[in-house]
Design an enzyme around this catalytic site. Structure first.
Site, PDB file in Angstrom:
ATOM      1  CB  SER A 262      -0.917   0.015   1.229  1.00 52.97           C
ATOM      2  OG  SER A 262      -1.633   1.236   1.253  1.00 52.97           O
TER       3      SER A 262
ATOM      4  CE  LYS B 239     -11.547  -0.953  -1.426  1.00 58.83           C
ATOM      5  NZ  LYS B 239     -11.360  -0.287  -2.710  1.00 58.83           N
TER       6      LYS B 239
ATOM      7  CG  ASP C 206     -12.526   3.011  -3.900  1.00 58.50           C
ATOM      8  OD1 ASP C 206     -11.476   3.614  -3.624  1.00 58.50           O
ATOM      9  OD2 ASP C 206     -12.785   1.868  -3.456  1.00 58.50           O
TER      10      ASP C 206
HETATM   11  P1  NDP Z   1     -12.080  -8.068  -6.393  1.00 63.13           P
HETATM   12  O1  NDP Z   1     -11.333  -9.229  -5.851  1.00 63.13           O
HETATM   13  O2  NDP Z   1     -13.356  -7.661  -5.757  1.00 63.13           O
HETATM   14  O3  NDP Z   1     -12.440  -8.372  -7.960  1.00 63.13           O
HETATM   15  C1  NDP Z   1     -11.490  -8.947  -8.811  1.00 63.13           C
HETATM   16  C2  NDP Z   1     -12.019  -9.020 -10.252  1.00 63.13           C
HETATM   17  O4  NDP Z   1     -10.942  -9.479 -11.070  1.00 63.13           O
HETATM   18  C3  NDP Z   1     -13.198  -9.990 -10.462  1.00 63.13           C
HETATM   19  O5  NDP Z   1     -14.032  -9.487 -11.467  1.00 63.13           O
HETATM   20  C4  NDP Z   1     -12.467 -11.265 -10.951  1.00 63.13           C
HETATM   21  O6  NDP Z   1     -13.261 -12.091 -11.776  1.00 63.13           O
HETATM   22  C5  NDP Z   1     -11.384 -10.643 -11.793  1.00 63.13           C
HETATM   23  N1  NDP Z   1     -10.219 -11.522 -11.956  1.00 63.13           N
HETATM   24  C6  NDP Z   1      -9.408 -11.979 -10.967  1.00 63.13           C
HETATM   25  N2  NDP Z   1      -8.436 -12.743 -11.493  1.00 63.13           N
HETATM   26  C7  NDP Z   1      -8.656 -12.767 -12.835  1.00 63.13           C
HETATM   27  C8  NDP Z   1      -7.988 -13.404 -13.913  1.00 63.13           C
HETATM   28  N3  NDP Z   1      -6.905 -14.162 -13.696  1.00 63.13           N
HETATM   29  N4  NDP Z   1      -8.455 -13.201 -15.162  1.00 63.13           N
HETATM   30  C9  NDP Z   1      -9.549 -12.432 -15.387  1.00 63.13           C
HETATM   31  N5  NDP Z   1     -10.237 -11.805 -14.380  1.00 63.13           N
HETATM   32  C10 NDP Z   1      -9.786 -11.988 -13.128  1.00 63.13           C
HETATM   33  O7  NDP Z   1     -11.019  -6.889  -6.441  1.00 63.13           O
HETATM   34  P2  NDP Z   1     -11.253  -5.291  -6.426  1.00 63.13           P
HETATM   35  O8  NDP Z   1     -12.359  -4.960  -7.358  1.00 63.13           O
HETATM   36  O9  NDP Z   1     -11.354  -4.787  -5.051  1.00 63.13           O
HETATM   37  O10 NDP Z   1      -9.848  -4.779  -7.026  1.00 63.13           O
HETATM   38  C11 NDP Z   1      -9.514  -5.039  -8.359  1.00 63.13           C
HETATM   39  C12 NDP Z   1      -8.232  -4.288  -8.762  1.00 63.13           C
HETATM   40  O11 NDP Z   1      -8.418  -2.877  -8.678  1.00 63.13           O
HETATM   41  C13 NDP Z   1      -7.020  -4.620  -7.870  1.00 63.13           C
HETATM   42  O12 NDP Z   1      -5.881  -4.685  -8.718  1.00 63.13           O
HETATM   43  C14 NDP Z   1      -6.947  -3.404  -6.957  1.00 63.13           C
HETATM   44  O13 NDP Z   1      -5.627  -3.194  -6.482  1.00 63.13           O
HETATM   45  C15 NDP Z   1      -7.378  -2.300  -7.905  1.00 63.13           C
HETATM   46  N6  NDP Z   1      -7.931  -1.114  -7.177  1.00 63.13           N
HETATM   47  C16 NDP Z   1      -7.309   0.106  -7.339  1.00 63.13           C
HETATM   48  C17 NDP Z   1      -7.800   1.239  -6.710  1.00 63.13           C
HETATM   49  C18 NDP Z   1      -7.116   2.565  -6.914  1.00 63.13           C
HETATM   50  O14 NDP Z   1      -7.353   3.498  -6.142  1.00 63.13           O
HETATM   51  N7  NDP Z   1      -6.309   2.706  -7.939  1.00 63.13           N
HETATM   52  C19 NDP Z   1      -8.988   1.173  -5.831  1.00 63.13           C
HETATM   53  C20 NDP Z   1      -9.585  -0.149  -5.763  1.00 63.13           C
HETATM   54  C21 NDP Z   1      -9.061  -1.246  -6.404  1.00 63.13           C
HETATM   55  P3  NDP Z   1     -14.178 -13.270 -11.159  1.00 63.13           P
HETATM   56  O15 NDP Z   1     -15.481 -12.633 -10.808  1.00 63.13           O
HETATM   57  O16 NDP Z   1     -14.282 -14.236 -12.286  1.00 63.13           O
HETATM   58  O17 NDP Z   1     -13.454 -13.834  -9.962  1.00 63.13           O
END
Ligand code: NDP
Length: 269
Positions: free
Chosen positions: A25, A76, A110
């Protein structure tokens, strides 16, 4: 960076980010720079909290006179259970990222941080977006985009989740990652963290479209590298990180956040 367990949270800090993992972080650097720029005697630390221990951790931090907490992956949704007051948006998207421990109150910055980061990067007539992913951040961003007037398509590895989210927010679920016609292509997945590629057929993308990856790192992600190689504009997750942090700080303290100092603290990380 020091990472603390919640049982051993330092008594001289007032603010924290909780998550698991949390050692990546940038929030401590960013918020400590903000406090220094504002001449405020506060300290912000990173605290590791395993899933299932979020309520206990937040209670402990509140008892230890912490004032505010940011919540990140994967807590979250779990953190909502500790709050006595959350706004309608948090309830709708089941995602809280900013908590005022004294008021037992939570908000989500966010979505506004994301929309703010688009200003000046997409044209006023840009209205078509493709979102890849349907997880926690996608839930907040999809709702915010549709409310902001975007026509949104959602694709996800697990198609049922894309369908559920699309139906909840008034978007269209699609099975293929097809950027045709989209002014904005947003990657909200954590695929890169797992070393996986999203296989976007970038040659179909509209010239001038913006490729947005919520992830950030020292190097552009493969998603952004490929988009740039096809002459698209790109943006990583740092501007959103700064803006969501600035909005959190303003909500906690009622002062204007020093965005330049926050940006300088994490630029070139
Ligand atoms: P979640 O775990 O809630 O969601 C993850 C998503 O990624 C799901 O849709 C999942 O699909 C998909 N996914 C995971 N692995 C794969 C893969 N190998 N191939 C394809 N799809 C995949 O995570 P968050 O939404 O909380 O966070 C997602 C990203 O956003 C992270 O990298 C996080 O660091 C970033 N983020 C950045 C922020 C910023 O301020 N810049 C704020 C919040 C998040 P499935 O449903 O099939 O499992």
């Amino acid at each position: 960076m020091n990472v603390y367990s919640w049982q051993e949270a330092p008594s001289d800090a007032q603010f924290a980010v909780i998550g698991d993992p949390i050692d990546h972080s940038l929030s401590p650097q960013m918020h400590n720079a903000a406090f220094a720029a504002l001449n405020l005697p506060y300290r912000y630390v990173a605290i590791q909290v395993p899933t299932g221990e979020v309520k206990a951790a937040l209670s402990k931090l509140a008892e230890s006179n912490y004032r505010g907490v940011n919540v990140t992956v994967p807590h979250k949704e779990e953190a909502i259970g500790w709050c006595m007051h959350v706004d309608g948006f948090v309830q709708e998207v089941r995602s809280v990222n900013t908590i005022d421990l004294r008021r037992h109150s939570g908000i989500n910055t966010d979505a506004d941080g994301f929309l703010e980061s688009l200003i000046g990067r997409v044209g006023a007539d840009s209205r078509s977006a493709l979102m890849i992913g349907a997880g926690g951040s996608a839930r907040a961003l999809a709702r915010a985009l549709v409310r902001d007037g975007w026509e949104l398509r959602i694709q996800n590895r697990t198609p049922e989740k894309a369908a559920e989210l699309a139906s909840a927010v008034g978007a269209k679920a699609v099975t293929e990652v097809d950027p045709t016609g989209a002014d904005l292509i947003v990657n909200t997945t954590s695929a890169w963290l797992q070393g996986d590629s999203l296989a976007v057929p970038w040659e179909k993308a509209k010239p001038g479209a913006l490729a947005y990856d919520l992830a950030y790192g020292a190097e552009p992600t493969p998603f952004l590298k490929e988009a740039a190689a096809h002459n698209l504009s790109t943006i990583d997750g740092l501007p959103m990180l700064i803006e969501q942090g600035a909005l959190a700080l303003e909500w906690w303290l009622g002062v204007s956040a020093p965005r330049d100092a926050m940006r300088a603290a994490i630029d070139g990380r």
